[in-house]
Motif scaffolding. Structure first.
Motif, mmCIF file in Angstrom:
data_model
loop_
_atom_site.group_PDB
_atom_site.id
_atom_site.type_symbol
_atom_site.label_atom_id
_atom_site.label_comp_id
_atom_site.label_asym_id
_atom_site.label_seq_id
_atom_site.Cartn_x
_atom_site.Cartn_y
_atom_site.Cartn_z
ATOM 1 N N ASP A 94 46.944 48.666 28.354
ATOM 2 C CA ASP A 94 46.103 49.839 28.596
ATOM 3 C C ASP A 94 46.212 50.324 30.052
ATOM 4 N N CYS A 95 45.432 51.313 30.369
ATOM 5 C CA CYS A 95 45.409 51.902 31.716
ATOM 6 C C CYS A 95 43.994 52.378 31.982
ATOM 7 N N LEU A 96 43.532 52.238 33.203
ATOM 8 C CA LEU A 96 42.201 52.691 33.593
ATOM 9 C C LEU A 96 42.308 53.901 34.518
ATOM 10 N N ASN A 146 30.246 48.521 35.703
ATOM 11 C CA ASN A 146 30.242 47.081 35.446
ATOM 12 C C ASN A 146 31.335 46.680 34.456
ATOM 13 N N GLU A 147 31.512 47.475 33.413
ATOM 14 C CA GLU A 147 32.553 47.176 32.428
ATOM 15 C C GLU A 147 33.937 47.234 33.055
ATOM 16 N N ILE A 148 34.136 48.190 33.965
ATOM 17 C CA ILE A 148 35.435 48.304 34.638
ATOM 18 C C ILE A 148 35.674 47.108 35.550
ATOM 19 N N ARG A 149 34.643 46.680 36.262
ATOM 20 C CA ARG A 149 34.812 45.538 37.165
ATOM 21 C C ARG A 149 35.035 44.235 36.397
ATOM 22 N N GLN A 150 34.503 44.150 35.184
ATOM 23 C CA GLN A 150 34.802 42.973 34.364
ATOM 24 C C GLN A 150 36.282 42.923 33.991
ATOM 25 N N LEU A 151 36.858 44.098 33.770
ATOM 26 C CA LEU A 151 38.280 44.155 33.451
ATOM 27 C C LEU A 151 39.145 43.930 34.677
ATOM 28 N N GLU A 152 38.735 44.493 35.804
ATOM 29 C CA GLU A 152 39.515 44.405 37.043
ATOM 30 C C GLU A 152 38.580 44.006 38.191
ATOM 31 N N PRO A 153 38.297 42.711 38.312
ATOM 32 C CA PRO A 153 37.289 42.258 39.283
ATOM 33 C C PRO A 153 37.679 42.421 40.747
ATOM 34 N N HIS A 154 38.938 42.710 41.050
ATOM 35 C CA HIS A 154 39.344 42.843 42.450
ATOM 36 C C HIS A 154 39.114 44.249 43.012
ATOM 37 N N LEU A 155 38.719 45.191 42.179
ATOM 38 C CA LEU A 155 38.455 46.544 42.677
ATOM 39 C C LEU A 155 37.231 46.525 43.582
ATOM 40 N N GLY A 215 50.490 41.872 43.868
ATOM 41 C CA GLY A 215 50.536 42.325 42.485
ATOM 42 C C GLY A 215 49.464 41.717 41.605
ATOM 43 N N ALA A 216 48.965 40.530 41.974
ATOM 44 C CA ALA A 216 47.950 39.867 41.152
ATOM 45 C C ALA A 216 46.577 40.510 41.284
ATOM 46 N N GLN A 217 46.447 41.505 42.138
ATOM 47 C CA GLN A 217 45.152 42.180 42.294
ATOM 48 C C GLN A 217 44.738 42.910 41.023
ATOM 49 N N LEU A 218 45.703 43.304 40.185
ATOM 50 C CA LEU A 218 45.410 44.075 38.978
ATOM 51 C C LEU A 218 46.173 43.511 37.791
ATOM 52 N N SER A 219 45.650 43.795 36.597
ATOM 53 C CA SER A 219 46.362 43.425 35.378
ATOM 54 C C SER A 219 46.915 44.639 34.649
#
Length: 414
Positions: A140-142, A174-183, A285-289
């Protein structure tokens, strides 16, 4: 045809040209791919790496007319415009603004939505043919907004996405940070584009496509086409070394440089350049999935094979103007707002997105000759539309109807 060296000459070896060459060669045509640079090393290489099947919203927007002064003066604007270049090319800018009318934007969105529905059908056979499945990530993409005002202003465009069949979920911060906690930047709302994919190395993808093209008997010519001479029976392509090759047809897929090739009819079209930049952090690169687009900042952050790429913004300037370090400084500054611990980027890049003033590509026979097929102007979504464009061009060469309506992309619209 008698006396021809090839059935098709493809001028330009980015994703659009390489897709065209591979599709045509797969069908048994004799194809010459002409480009002095390594395949995929231009704008394709530096892209945001997203297969943006959701990208039916053009840069043109009614809001541009009211927000342009702020966009051009703000230190944190994703848009930069060189005034001297604009004054030398007023017709392009006036045409762009004319296409910011609501009725035109609706037309553009429908046209983009129509061809984007064929993205996967165009690209997937080439990925399989090239053995490049390992370069594709399906996660997916955010796309996120930091402010309520920004998100609310995008409701109409998001409704347009839904009308065009884009599959997305609306998420809160909150839902976005659960998916990408490094943001780390403020997040008000966002969209998750379900099923969206990205490529971990676009240039490697094109290189593998080229390797397969050559294995099938395709000819790669490491020279630029400088002029084409079409006639009733074919096209003679004049190369930069002074040599000539001849084919039944020529496909012009040279992106922002297309208008420089004489005799193709491209110089009569309003081809502009949206210069885009990226900065790369090799060990981050590990900052995001998955890719994350930051709406207000105008860029994507994408995890890729080389690290974390921050790619985007728009600079309206001359093709040969020197790189604008204020654009890469902006990307670095915003990237530091987005993630902790980012030091100076390991690499920076400038590329040239070929853009028509209506944000639609040009795909179809040239007004100069139906022996020349034009395929350029894909602006921000060349990687996305490269595969289906290559299929369409091959269909046109073979005299078949393309898989989707391309009437909105005709060169004759200008």
């Amino acid at each position: 045809m008698a006396g021809a060296d090839f059935d098709l000459i493809v001028a330009g070896a980015g994703i659009v040209g390489m897709s065209t060459a591979l599709y045509a060669q797969k069908e048994g045509l004799r194809v010459a791919l002409c480009d002095p640079n390594p395949p995929g090393s231009g704008t394709t290489a530096g892209s945001a790496c997203t297969i943006a099947t959701y990208a039916c919203i053009p840069v043109n927007s009614p809001s541009i007319l009211t927000s342009l002064p702020r966009l051009l003066t703000s230190r944190d604007s994703p848009l930069s415009l060189n005034l001297a270049h604009t004054l030398k090319n007023p017709r392009w800018m006036l045409s762009f603004l004319n296409n910011c009318r609501a009725s035109r934007v609706a037309h553009i969105s429908r046209a983009l939505g129509g061809i984007l529905k064929h993205t996967d059908a165009g690209l997937d056979p080439l990925i399989e043919e090239a053995g490049a499945e390992d370069l594709v990530v399906s996660n997916d993409c955010l796309y996120v907004w930091s402010t309520q005002a920004g998100f609310e202003s995008a409701r109409e465009t998001n409704a347009t996405r839904a009308e065009q069949g884009v599959d997305f979920d609306e998420l809160d911060g909150n839902e976005i940070r659960q998916l990408e906690p490094h943001l780390r930047q403020p997040i008000y709302r966002g969209l998750r584009f379900n099923g969206a994919r990205h490529i971990t190395s676009p240039q490697v993808l094109v290189q593998r496509m080229c390797k397969r093209f050559e294995a099938l008997g395709g000819s790669r010519v490491a020279q630029a086409v400088v002029r084409s001479d079409p006639d009733a029976s074919g096209v003679t392509a004049h190369l930069e070394a002074g040599t000539e090759i001849r084919a039944a047809r020529l496909a012009l897929t040279a992106g922002a440089h297309a208008a420089r090739i004489k005799g193709t009819g491209a110089s009569q079209l309003p081809l502009g350049t949206e210069r885009g930049y990226h900065v790369l952090y090799r060990n981050a690169g590990a900052q995001l999935s998955r890719p994350v687009g930051w709406a207000e900042a105008g860029f994507y952050a994408t995890p890729m094979a080389d690290g974390l790429r921050i790619a985007g913004t728009v600079e309206i300037n001359a093709l040969d103007a020197p790189a604008n370090t204020r654009r890469t400084d902006y990307l670095h500054r915003k990237a530091q707002e987005m993630f902790d611990g980012l030091r100076a980027p390991d690499a920076t890049w400038l590329g040239h997105r070929p853009t028509m003033p209506d944000s639609l590509p040009v795909i179809g026979p040239s007004p100069a000759s139906d022996r020349v097929i034009l395929a350029f102007g894909h602006q921000h979504i060349g990687l996305t539309l490269g595969g289906i464009t290559g299929q369409i061009v091959t269909d046109l060469v073979r005299g078949r109807p393309p898989p989707c309506d391309i009437s909105a992309f005709t060169p004759l619209r200008f």
